[in-house]
Design an enzyme around this catalytic site. Structure first.
Site, short mmCIF file in Angstrom:
data_model
loop_
_atom_site.label_atom_id
_atom_site.label_comp_id
_atom_site.label_asym_id
_atom_site.label_seq_id
_atom_site.Cartn_x
_atom_site.Cartn_y
_atom_site.Cartn_z
N GLU A 260 48.41 46.45 49.98
CA GLU A 260 49.09 45.14 50.06
C GLU A 260 49.07 44.58 48.64
O GLU A 260 48.02 44.10 48.19
CB GLU A 260 48.33 44.21 51.01
CG GLU A 260 48.30 44.65 52.45
CD GLU A 260 49.60 44.35 53.17
OE1 GLU A 260 50.51 43.75 52.56
OE2 GLU A 260 49.71 44.73 54.34
N CYS A 294 50.33 35.96 47.62
CA CYS A 294 51.09 37.15 47.23
C CYS A 294 52.58 37.03 47.54
O CYS A 294 53.42 37.51 46.80
CB CYS A 294 50.51 38.36 47.92
SG CYS A 294 50.32 38.10 49.69
N GLU A 395 54.83 38.33 38.24
CA GLU A 395 54.05 37.52 39.17
C GLU A 395 53.09 36.63 38.37
O GLU A 395 52.23 37.13 37.66
CB GLU A 395 53.25 38.44 40.10
CG GLU A 395 52.52 37.68 41.17
CD GLU A 395 51.70 38.59 42.07
OE1 GLU A 395 51.03 39.51 41.56
OE2 GLU A 395 51.71 38.37 43.29
P1 NAD Z 1 43.15 42.44 41.34
O1 NAD Z 1 44.02 43.62 41.60
O2 NAD Z 1 42.77 42.11 39.96
O3 NAD Z 1 41.78 42.59 42.14
C1 NAD Z 1 41.75 42.82 43.52
C2 NAD Z 1 40.47 43.53 43.88
O4 NAD Z 1 40.46 44.82 43.25
C3 NAD Z 1 39.19 42.82 43.41
O5 NAD Z 1 38.21 42.97 44.41
C4 NAD Z 1 38.82 43.59 42.16
O6 NAD Z 1 37.44 43.54 41.85
C5 NAD Z 1 39.23 45.00 42.53
N1 NAD Z 1 39.49 45.91 41.42
C6 NAD Z 1 39.76 45.60 40.13
N2 NAD Z 1 39.93 46.75 39.41
C7 NAD Z 1 39.78 47.78 40.28
C8 NAD Z 1 39.88 49.19 40.16
N3 NAD Z 1 40.14 49.79 39.01
N4 NAD Z 1 39.69 49.95 41.26
C9 NAD Z 1 39.44 49.37 42.46
N5 NAD Z 1 39.32 48.03 42.64
C10 NAD Z 1 39.50 47.25 41.56
O7 NAD Z 1 43.87 41.21 42.06
P2 NAD Z 1 43.39 39.69 42.08
O8 NAD Z 1 43.67 39.09 40.75
O9 NAD Z 1 42.01 39.61 42.64
O10 NAD Z 1 44.37 39.09 43.19
C11 NAD Z 1 45.66 38.72 42.92
C12 NAD Z 1 46.64 39.81 43.29
O11 NAD Z 1 46.48 40.17 44.65
C13 NAD Z 1 48.07 39.37 43.14
O12 NAD Z 1 48.82 40.37 42.53
C14 NAD Z 1 48.51 39.16 44.58
O13 NAD Z 1 49.88 39.26 44.77
C15 NAD Z 1 47.75 40.22 45.29
N6 NAD Z 1 47.62 39.89 46.71
C16 NAD Z 1 48.36 40.60 47.61
C17 NAD Z 1 48.31 40.27 48.97
C18 NAD Z 1 49.14 41.02 49.99
O14 NAD Z 1 48.85 40.91 51.18
N7 NAD Z 1 50.15 41.76 49.61
C19 NAD Z 1 47.47 39.24 49.40
C20 NAD Z 1 46.74 38.56 48.46
C21 NAD Z 1 46.81 38.90 47.11
#
Ligand code: NAD
Length: 492
Positions: A260, A294, A395
């Site tokens: 997602e 998101c 975004e």
């Molecule tokens: P992010 O991708 O930076 O982090 C998300 C999660 O991934 C965190 O727990 C982080 O610690 C972890 N992470 C970071 N690097 C990683 C790696 N190399 N391997 C595995 N895990 C890793 O996102 P964010 O800044 O926390 O959240 C915002 C983003 O999330 C936005 O792009 C938003 O659109 C998206 N989002 C999507 C949905 C959906 O349902 N489609 C819902 C909410 C947020």
């Protein structure tokens, strides 16, 4: 009540990792601090999981999967989900409070999430006793009986972002419990408190050790989980860039994935729309949760005859929103989650200005008064936007709308779809034909007509294109957590 007077936060010592129904420190003893984004003050100290902790948690999840949890009947899994729903309901005020303190969503918003949180658990409780295969007529020579059974996919690594800690945790935990999987849940380093408190409720609900493990940690812990050879599936919610890393990391043992990811969703207002609902609707589509959603409708297309009026009224709506401390009941827009996110959003605003976009309202950080220490950005509508600008393409994840006029339906369909993302989309019109034409033409996982971000546990949610794959919610969500086994039996 002050932040630290909160019963959960005032307990002595750092918050620990939940592994095998035990609260344990990180193996290397590292911790990090959780910050209240409304004030910039420290809320709690939390154990920081590393790769070694991930490994211990995965072993616990594997042992539970192949041990006692495998023998638990569907009705018992249903009972655990229903009990958890009850506990979440009973403790909801506290969970909402923690979400607001930790990630800055207004308390009015988090408190309104009760129906969604409890409703999701009840919904998956219903699915837990309805996981059926098929009996399949076949044309193999002789007498051959064939059927399918569905089996849990195994140990699931669930990695979530910070923008809805309670609801996103439940969205990952509930389908795993319904299907008999086990989980290592890694919340975002920006918002771990609610998932940890939820861990206590899970234990109270009677979950056997190892079934759900909760490991606050940063990207390194997430990476360790994504590449771990004994994790069968990763359920990820977060940015597209991290999603791409997870795809690569998952290749070693060919993990199942649901992704997602991010979005830059179009919201389209036709000249015949009911402006009394469309203006607040389009504003909320992008400003809710300070734009940290998101599927936020951040590319706003307004048909030319109403463009000027819409722009004025939208700016008025944005200026009427109360920006404030997340814990104040009148607050409609809280802070961004962190100093880093503030820098990112204000960076985009600066770029937009340099590129020639004009802020009809907002456009800046709050630097005066009591909010100056927090991470507040005023709701912003940008006009004079061109499609080449970064504010239009990327975004931002802040309360920022890029607004543009359009003339014809064909033109707006092409422009709305000209993005690498495909998560949400909105259409505002009183004309049924326009509504149908748009809903069949938009390349997005959700199309909301005369509403936006209307969510329900029974309605699937997910992305097209770089917004990811797999669906959450809806009866097929559990299939993402199940393997299909075909049994072919020669009986004659
Ligand atoms: P992010 O991708 O930076 O982090 C998300 C999660 O991934 C965190 O727990 C982080 O610690 C972890 N992470 C970071 N690097 C990683 C790696 N190399 N391997 C595995 N895990 C890793 O996102 P964010 O800044 O926390 O959240 C915002 C983003 O999330 C936005 O792009 C938003 O659109 C998206 N989002 C999507 C949905 C959906 O349902 N489609 C819902 C909410 C947020």
């Amino acid at each position: 009540m002050s932040d630290t007077a909160h019963p959960y936060l005032s307990r002595p010592g750092p918050k620990l990792l939940l592994i095998n129904n035990q609260w344990v420190p990180a193996l290397d003893g590292r911790t990090f601090k959780s910050i209240n984004p409304s004030t910039g003050l420290v809320l709690a100290e939390i154990a920081l999981a590393g790769a070694a902790d991930v490994d211990v948690a995965v072993k616990a999840a594997r042992a539970a999967l192949e041990g006692p949890w495998a023998r638990v009947k569907p009705a018992e899994r249903q009972r655990v989900l229903l009990r958890l729903a009850q506990l979440v309901d009973q403790n909801f005020e506290e969970l909402a409070w923690l979400d607001s303190l930790d990630m800055g969503a207004p308390i009015s918003r988090t408190k309104a999430g009760r129906q969604r949180a409890v409703g999701m658990l009840n919904y998956y409780a219903g699915l837990a006793i309805n996981l059926t295969g098929d009996t399949i007529p076949n044309s193999i020579a002789g007498e051959v009986f064939s059927y399918t059974v569905k089996e849990p996919v195994g140990v699931v690594g669930s990695i979530i972002p910070w923008n809805g800690p309670l609801s996103t945790s439940i969205w990952k935990i509930a389908p795993a419990l319904a299907t008999g999987c086990t989980i290592v849940l890694k919340p975002s380093e920006e918002a771990c408190l609610t998932p940890l408190r939820l861990g206590e409720l899970l234990m109270e609900a009677g979950l056997p050790p190892g079934v759900i493990n909760i490991l606050p940690g940063d990207g390194q812990a997430g990476a360790a989980l994504s590449e771990h050879p004994d994790v069968d599936k990763v359920a990820f919610t977060g940015s597209t860039v991290t999603g791409q890393r997870i795809i690569r990391a998952s290749a070693g043992n060919i993990k199942r994935l649901t992704l997602e990811l991010g979005g830059k969703s179009p919201d389209i207002v036709f000249a015949d729309a009911n402006l009394n609902i469309a203006i607040a609707g389009a504003g909320n589509a992008a400003f809710q949760n300070s734009g940290q959603v998101c599927s936020a409708g951040t590319r706003l297309f307004v048909q030319r005859p109403i463009y000027e009026e819409f722009s004025e009224r939208l700016a008025k709506f944005a200026n009427s929103l109360v920006v404030g401390d997340s814990m104040q009941k009148e607050t409609q827009l809280g802070p961004l989650v962190s100093a880093r996110q503030l820098e990112r959003v204000t960076g985009y605003l600066k770029d937009g200005k340099q590129d020639g976009a004009r802020a009809v309202c907002g456009g800046e950080r709050v630097t005066q008064g009591q909010l100056a220490n927090g991470y507040f950005v005023r709701p912003t509508v940008l006009a004079d936007v061109r499609e080449s600008m970064s504010v239009y393409q990327e975004e931002i994840f802040g309360p920022v709308i890029s607004m543009m006029p359009f003339d014809t339906i064909d033109e707006v369909i092409a422009r709305a779809n000209a993005t690498t993302y495909g998560l949400g989309s909105g259409v505002w019109t009183e004309d049924l034909r326009t509504a149908h034409r748009m809903s069949s033409s938009l390349k997005a996982g959700s199309v909301w007509v005369n509403c936006y971000q209307a969510m329900d546990p029974a309605i699937p949610f997910g992305g097209y294109k770089r917004s990811g794959y797999g669906r959450e919610s809806g009866r097929h969500h559990v299939d993402e957590y199940l393997n299909v086994k075909a049994v072919v039996m020669k009986i004659g």
